[in-house]
Design a protein around this motif. Structure first.
Motif, PDB file in Angstrom:
ATOM      1  N   SER A  76      -4.127   6.852  -0.125  1.00 30.01           N
ATOM      2  CA  SER A  76      -2.787   6.671   0.007  1.00 30.01           C
ATOM      3  C   SER A  76      -3.279   4.673  -0.124  1.00 30.01           C
ATOM      4  O   SER A  76      -3.616   4.241   1.075  1.00 30.01           O
ATOM      5  CB  SER A  76      -2.112   7.130   1.292  1.00 30.01           C
ATOM      6  OG  SER A  76      -0.812   5.977   1.883  1.00 30.01           O
ATOM      7  N   PRO A  77      -2.091   4.426  -0.948  1.00 30.25           N
ATOM      8  CA  PRO A  77      -1.670   2.636  -1.509  1.00 30.25           C
ATOM      9  C   PRO A  77      -1.503   1.918  -0.397  1.00 30.25           C
ATOM     10  O   PRO A  77      -1.157   1.348  -0.114  1.00 30.25           O
ATOM     11  CB  PRO A  77      -1.361   2.931  -2.623  1.00 30.25           C
ATOM     12  CG  PRO A  77      -0.335   4.403  -2.594  1.00 30.25           C
ATOM     13  CD  PRO A  77      -0.978   5.379  -1.438  1.00 30.25           C
ATOM     14  N   VAL A 129       5.184  10.154  -0.670  1.00 30.49           N
ATOM     15  CA  VAL A 129       4.750   9.596   1.357  1.00 30.49           C
ATOM     16  C   VAL A 129       6.002   8.322   1.122  1.00 30.49           C
ATOM     17  O   VAL A 129       6.261   7.642   0.851  1.00 30.49           O
ATOM     18  CB  VAL A 129       3.531   8.720   1.229  1.00 30.49           C
ATOM     19  CG1 VAL A 129       3.276   8.654   2.850  1.00 30.49           C
ATOM     20  CG2 VAL A 129       2.066   9.665   1.042  1.00 30.49           C
ATOM     21  N   ASN A 133       7.910   7.370  -2.067  1.00 22.43           N
ATOM     22  CA  ASN A 133       7.746   6.774  -3.024  1.00 22.43           C
ATOM     23  C   ASN A 133       6.270   8.206  -3.450  1.00 22.43           C
ATOM     24  O   ASN A 133       5.362   8.761  -2.494  1.00 22.43           O
ATOM     25  CB  ASN A 133       5.991   5.815  -2.009  1.00 22.43           C
ATOM     26  CG  ASN A 133       6.616   4.708  -1.288  1.00 22.43           C
ATOM     27  OD1 ASN A 133       6.977   3.828  -2.009  1.00 22.43           O
ATOM     28  ND2 ASN A 133       7.198   4.520  -0.391  1.00 22.43           N
ATOM     29  N   ASN A 134       6.443   7.748  -4.545  1.00 21.99           N
ATOM     30  CA  ASN A 134       5.189   9.446  -5.771  1.00 21.99           C
ATOM     31  C   ASN A 134       3.915   8.515  -5.070  1.00 21.99           C
ATOM     32  O   ASN A 134       3.521   7.508  -5.523  1.00 21.99           O
ATOM     33  CB  ASN A 134       5.792   9.367  -6.919  1.00 21.99           C
ATOM     34  CG  ASN A 134       7.167  10.385  -7.273  1.00 21.99           C
ATOM     35  OD1 ASN A 134       7.002  10.528  -6.310  1.00 21.99           O
ATOM     36  ND2 ASN A 134       7.635   9.294  -7.969  1.00 21.99           N
ATOM     37  N   ILE A 135       2.975   9.176  -4.674  1.00 23.22           N
ATOM     38  CA  ILE A 135       1.665   8.948  -4.891  1.00 23.22           C
ATOM     39  C   ILE A 135       0.738   9.299  -6.370  1.00 23.22           C
ATOM     40  O   ILE A 135       1.132  11.518  -5.796  1.00 23.22           O
ATOM     41  CB  ILE A 135       0.656   9.417  -3.549  1.00 23.22           C
ATOM     42  CG1 ILE A 135       1.340   9.166  -2.460  1.00 23.22           C
ATOM     43  CG2 ILE A 135      -1.078   8.979  -3.688  1.00 23.22           C
ATOM     44  CD1 ILE A 135       1.790   7.251  -2.308  1.00 23.22           C
ATOM     45  N   GLU A 136       0.256   8.818  -7.387  1.00 29.85           N
ATOM     46  CA  GLU A 136      -0.399   9.348  -7.887  1.00 29.85           C
ATOM     47  C   GLU A 136      -1.997   9.720  -8.294  1.00 29.85           C
ATOM     48  O   GLU A 136      -2.699   8.379  -7.571  1.00 29.85           O
ATOM     49  CB  GLU A 136       0.569   8.594  -9.288  1.00 29.85           C
ATOM     50  CG  GLU A 136       1.907   8.534  -9.604  1.00 29.85           C
ATOM     51  CD  GLU A 136       2.309   7.729 -10.688  1.00 29.85           C
ATOM     52  OE1 GLU A 136       1.466   6.291 -11.145  1.00 29.85           O
ATOM     53  OE2 GLU A 136       3.524   8.101 -11.287  1.00 29.85           O
ATOM     54  N   THR A 173      -4.922   8.539  -9.460  1.00 34.97           N
ATOM     55  CA  THR A 173      -5.654   7.315 -10.215  1.00 34.97           C
ATOM     56  C   THR A 173      -6.692   8.367 -10.790  1.00 34.97           C
ATOM     57  O   THR A 173      -7.464   7.051 -11.572  1.00 34.97           O
ATOM     58  CB  THR A 173      -6.433   6.734  -9.224  1.00 34.97           C
ATOM     59  OG1 THR A 173      -7.334   7.567  -7.651  1.00 34.97           O
ATOM     60  CG2 THR A 173      -5.400   5.896  -7.656  1.00 34.97           C
ATOM     61  N   GLU A 229      -3.199   3.132   4.483  1.00 37.29           N
ATOM     62  CA  GLU A 229      -3.424   3.305   3.764  1.00 37.29           C
ATOM     63  C   GLU A 229      -5.105   2.884   3.882  1.00 37.29           C
ATOM     64  O   GLU A 229      -5.966   2.816   4.879  1.00 37.29           O
ATOM     65  CB  GLU A 229      -3.068   1.269   4.036  1.00 37.29           C
ATOM     66  CG  GLU A 229      -3.799   0.497   2.519  1.00 37.29           C
ATOM     67  CD  GLU A 229      -3.030  -0.544   2.453  1.00 37.29           C
ATOM     68  OE1 GLU A 229      -3.038  -1.222   1.496  1.00 37.29           O
ATOM     69  OE2 GLU A 229      -2.696  -0.860   2.889  1.00 37.29           O
TER      70      GLU A 229
END
Length: 138
Positions: free
Chosen positions: A75-76, A101, A108-111, A113, A131
Motif C-alpha cells: 500500500s502506498p 483503498v 485510490n486505485n492500487i496498481e 508494481t 503505508e
C-alpha cells in the motif's frame, strides 16, 4: 385580478376575487361563487439527529510480510480496503488495478508494481492498511 383568454376559439374575460372560503369569478359579466377545496396539510417531517458512530481502535497487528522468495504489492498510503479486484491464481500485469483503498474520503486505485500470479491476498475488504503494508503476494 383580470384574465383574458381564448377557449375553443371563443374570447373570454374573467375577473377573479378572493373571498372567505373560496373565490368569486366574474366571467363575461356573470358572477360565480367558487368553493375551493384545500388539500389536507401534509405532515411535517423533521430530521432526527443521530449520533455519529463511535470509532474503536483495535490493536494493530504487524504488517504481513511476503514469504521468502515471494514478491508483494504494498500500500502506498494508509486507509481502508474498499475493494479487492483480483483473486488467488489470477495473473496480473504491471499497472493493473488490484485493490481500491479509501483514504481521506477518496478512492485510490492500487496498481500492480510488478507482474506475476496472485498467491495470497493479505488484506480484505474493510481491513485498515498502513503505508507500506503488503496487500497481495505474488
Amino acid at each position: 385580478m383580470q384574465y383574458n383568454f381564448k377557449l375553443a376559439g371563443k374570447k373570454y374575460s374573467a375577473e377573479v376575487e378572493e373571498k372567505e372560503g373560496g373565490i368569486e369569478v366574474t366571467l363575461n359579466g356573470k358572477k360565480y361563487d367558487v368553493e375551493i377545496e384545500r388539500p389536507a396539510a401534509a405532515p411535517v417531517v423533521r430530521p432526527v439527529a443521530t449520533p455519529a458512530p463511535q470509532r474503536t481502535t483495535a490493536p494493530v497487528a504487524a504488517a504481513p510480510r511476503p514469504s521468502a522468495g515471494g514478491k508483494s504489492i504494498n500500500s502506498p498510503l494508509p486507509g481502508v480496503v474498499l475493494d479487492v479486484k483480483v483473486n488467488v491464481g489470477d495473473t496480473v500485469q504491471v499497472g493493473q488495478v488490484v485493490m481500491v483503498v479509501e483514504a481521506m474520503k477518496m478512492e485510490n486505485n492500487i496498481e500492480a508494481t510488478q507482474a506475476g500470479t496472485v498467491t495470497k491476498i493479505l488484506k480484505q475488504k474493510g481491513d485498515p492498511v498502513m503505508e507500506g503494508d503488503a496487500l497481495i503476494q505474488l
